[in-house]
Motif scaffolding. Structure first.
Motif, PDB file in Angstrom:
ATOM      1  N   MET A  78       0.857  -1.080  -0.034  1.00  0.00           N
ATOM      2  CA  MET A  78       0.038   0.023   0.003  1.00  0.00           C
ATOM      3  C   MET A  78       0.913   1.166  -0.025  1.00  0.00           C
ATOM      4  O   MET A  78       0.215   2.431  -0.052  1.00  0.00           O
ATOM      5  N   HIS A  79       2.254   1.040   0.027  1.00  0.00           N
ATOM      6  CA  HIS A  79       3.194   2.100  -0.045  1.00  0.00           C
ATOM      7  C   HIS A  79       3.094   3.071   0.990  1.00  0.00           C
ATOM      8  O   HIS A  79       3.478   4.167   0.846  1.00  0.00           O
ATOM      9  N   VAL A  80       2.356   2.749   2.258  1.00  0.00           N
ATOM     10  CA  VAL A  80       2.399   3.682   3.483  1.00  0.00           C
ATOM     11  C   VAL A  80       3.974   4.060   3.792  1.00  0.00           C
ATOM     12  O   VAL A  80       4.198   5.265   4.090  1.00  0.00           O
ATOM     13  N   LEU A  90      -2.785   9.214   8.657  1.00  0.00           N
ATOM     14  CA  LEU A  90      -4.230   9.316   8.537  1.00  0.00           C
ATOM     15  C   LEU A  90      -4.560   7.710   8.642  1.00  0.00           C
ATOM     16  O   LEU A  90      -5.578   7.575   8.966  1.00  0.00           O
ATOM     17  N   PHE A  91      -3.731   6.907   7.938  1.00  0.00           N
ATOM     18  CA  PHE A  91      -4.142   5.482   7.667  1.00  0.00           C
ATOM     19  C   PHE A  91      -4.109   5.024   9.344  1.00  0.00           C
ATOM     20  O   PHE A  91      -5.114   4.109   9.471  1.00  0.00           O
ATOM     21  N   GLY A  96      -7.005   2.744  14.162  1.00  0.00           N
ATOM     22  CA  GLY A  96      -7.173   2.899  15.469  1.00  0.00           C
ATOM     23  C   GLY A  96      -8.714   3.119  15.815  1.00  0.00           C
ATOM     24  O   GLY A  96      -9.343   2.571  16.753  1.00  0.00           O
ATOM     25  N   LEU A  97      -9.305   3.736  14.884  1.00  0.00           N
ATOM     26  CA  LEU A  97     -10.792   4.163  15.294  1.00  0.00           C
ATOM     27  C   LEU A  97     -11.406   2.874  14.837  1.00  0.00           C
ATOM     28  O   LEU A  97     -12.446   2.361  15.692  1.00  0.00           O
ATOM     29  N   ALA A  98     -11.190   2.234  13.647  1.00  0.00           N
ATOM     30  CA  ALA A  98     -11.951   0.865  13.435  1.00  0.00           C
ATOM     31  C   ALA A  98     -11.973  -0.109  14.702  1.00  0.00           C
ATOM     32  O   ALA A  98     -12.795  -0.730  14.947  1.00  0.00           O
ATOM     33  N   VAL A  99     -10.594  -0.107  15.021  1.00  0.00           N
ATOM     34  CA  VAL A  99     -10.194  -1.128  16.109  1.00  0.00           C
ATOM     35  C   VAL A  99     -11.189  -0.872  17.492  1.00  0.00           C
ATOM     36  O   VAL A  99     -11.886  -1.623  18.054  1.00  0.00           O
ATOM     37  N   GLY A 100     -11.275   0.540  17.719  1.00  0.00           N
ATOM     38  CA  GLY A 100     -11.824   1.038  18.725  1.00  0.00           C
ATOM     39  C   GLY A 100     -13.470   0.543  18.640  1.00  0.00           C
ATOM     40  O   GLY A 100     -14.112   0.211  19.611  1.00  0.00           O
ATOM     41  N   VAL A 101     -13.865   0.880  17.546  1.00  0.00           N
ATOM     42  CA  VAL A 101     -15.415   0.586  17.340  1.00  0.00           C
ATOM     43  C   VAL A 101     -15.481  -0.633  17.563  1.00  0.00           C
ATOM     44  O   VAL A 101     -16.702  -1.393  17.968  1.00  0.00           O
ATOM     45  N   TYR A 102     -14.717  -1.576  16.950  1.00  0.00           N
ATOM     46  CA  TYR A 102     -14.921  -3.345  16.865  1.00  0.00           C
ATOM     47  C   TYR A 102     -14.744  -3.532  18.230  1.00  0.00           C
ATOM     48  O   TYR A 102     -15.712  -4.532  18.648  1.00  0.00           O
ATOM     49  N   VAL A 103     -14.166  -2.890  19.220  1.00  0.00           N
ATOM     50  CA  VAL A 103     -13.949  -3.498  20.608  1.00  0.00           C
ATOM     51  C   VAL A 103     -15.173  -2.937  21.242  1.00  0.00           C
ATOM     52  O   VAL A 103     -15.693  -3.842  22.220  1.00  0.00           O
ATOM     53  N   VAL A 104     -15.707  -1.777  21.201  1.00  0.00           N
ATOM     54  CA  VAL A 104     -16.853  -1.416  21.764  1.00  0.00           C
ATOM     55  C   VAL A 104     -18.016  -2.192  21.386  1.00  0.00           C
ATOM     56  O   VAL A 104     -18.681  -2.273  22.237  1.00  0.00           O
TER      57      VAL A 104
END
Length: 114
Positions: A78-80, A90-91, A96-104
């Motif tokens: 992905m060339h990050v 940003l990635f 982090g937001l996706a993992v946080g939502v998943y954990v919640v």
């Protein structure tokens, strides 16, 4: 005589330009192929781990292999690793937001849907 000097300067400029061009665009195709082979080997290890009785080590081994593959794909394919820092930040913020939502959501199912 002048033509030879100009041609020599043009060749030197072209060489410097090629170095700059490669530095900005990341690794070669061979590097991508080697990385893909390493990822295939890791996938093979994951599949083999599912057929071997590893007991309590099963999940930590799979998670470790998964993380190695995840970061290899993100950083290389992905060339990050080769983009400007803001794209990487940003990635990782989105991750982090996706993992946080998943954990919640998992916690909500654990506590509220019993």
């Amino acid at each position: 005589m002048t033509d030879t000097t100009i041609e020599h300067v043009d060749t030197a400029d072209q060489s410097a330009h090629d170095d700059d061009h490669e530095a900005h665009h990341g690794p070669t195709d061979a590097f991508f192929i080697k990385t893909a082979i390493v990822l295939a080997v890791i996938t093979g290890l994951e599949v083999a781990a599912s057929y071997v009785e590893l007991g309590a080590l099963f999940l930590p081994i799979l998670i470790g292999l998964m993380l190695i593959k995840f970061f290899a794909v993100v950083l290389i394919f992905m060339h990050v690793k080769y983009d400007t820092k803001i794209f990487g930040q940003l990635f990782y913020i989105g991750l982090g937001l996706a993992v946080g939502v998943y954990v919640v959501m998992l916690l909500c199912f654990q506590f509220f849907l019993k």
